[in-house]
Design an enzyme around this catalytic site. Structure first.
Site, PDB file in Angstrom:
ATOM      1  N   ASP A 157      14.756 -42.271 -79.282  1.00 40.26           N
ATOM      2  CA  ASP A 157      14.418 -43.440 -78.463  1.00 40.26           C
ATOM      3  C   ASP A 157      15.693 -44.218 -78.197  1.00 40.26           C
ATOM      4  OD1 ASP A 157      11.711 -42.816 -78.476  1.00 40.26           O
ATOM      5  OD2 ASP A 157      11.306 -43.993 -80.282  1.00 40.26           O
ATOM      6  N   ASP A 171       7.875 -41.501 -73.532  1.00 42.99           N
ATOM      7  CA  ASP A 171       6.903 -42.524 -73.898  1.00 42.99           C
ATOM      8  C   ASP A 171       6.378 -43.243 -72.661  1.00 42.99           C
ATOM      9  OD1 ASP A 171       7.351 -41.883 -76.539  1.00 42.99           O
ATOM     10  OD2 ASP A 171       8.818 -43.482 -76.855  1.00 42.99           O
TER      11      ASP A 171
END
Length: 206
Positions: A157, A171
């Site tokens: 991320d 995501d």
């Protein structure tokens, strides 16, 4: 007189059951034909999924190569920034510690979406499912191939916005695709390209 009778009968048009038979035979064929609501959308679904998967993979590779762990690169002041995080949990850092289960769920989502897509005829459903599939594939690859090992890999991320947990392209694709699918379901848009409200209205009118 007896010879004229066949001539009179031959000149009279058929008005009985024999004349109506062709029309009766043709009617069920027309009524029984199921017109498809549109072309199959599996190719569109796969194109969207591949594009998003490629974008997710590219941005993760760039993030790992260019951002040091713990470093924060501002985009819009302190509100939006790049920061590298290794996430063992689900989207937006949820369910940390259940990596193996999340991997199996992601694999099941991929298989389920492909099975649904085989008969899909709605463009909007293809877009939504393509986003979910692309995002699921992106994070699934991380869980299989990244540290610390298969089914336990940590997802990369790198985007932080305000108070929102750090996320990635996959995501975002999953969440946006899921929102689109929920909206389509609420407003009655079916995967086969029809709309449930209009279908019922037409049946009542008929």
């Amino acid at each position: 007189m007896s010879e004229d009778r066949p001539t009179d009968n031959a000149g009279v048009p058929e008005t009985g059951d024999d004349a109506a038979a062709p029309a009766t035979d043709a009617a069920p064929k027309t009524a029984g034909e199921a017109k498809p609501a549109g072309p199959r959308r599996l190719p569109m679904l796969l194109i969207i999924a591949v594009v998003l998967f490629g974008l997710d993979l590219l941005t993760k590779c760039l993030a790992v190569a260019l951002i040091d762990p713990g470093e924060s690169v501002p985009i819009i002041g302190d509100f939006a920034r790049f920061t590298l995080v290794r996430n063992p949990g689900a989207a937006f850092s949820m369910a940390t510690g259940m990596t193996w289960l999340l991997t199996l769920i992601a694999a099941a989502v991929v298989v389920g979406v492909i099975r649904i897509g085989r008969t899909l005829r709605s463009l909007w459903w293809a877009i939504g499912l393509g986003m979910v599939l692309g995002g699921a594939l992106g994070n699934l690859v991380d869980r299989i191939f990244r540290y610390p090992g298969p089914l336990q890999g940590h997802v990369v991320d790198f985007v932080a916005v305000g108070w929102w947990p750090v996320f990635n392209v996959a995501d975002s694709a999953i969440v946006c695709g899921a929102i689109l699918l929920v909206a389509l379901t609420v407003f009655g848009f079916e995967p086969d390209g029809t709309r449930s409200g209009r279908k019922h209205t037409s049946e009542e009118t008929a």
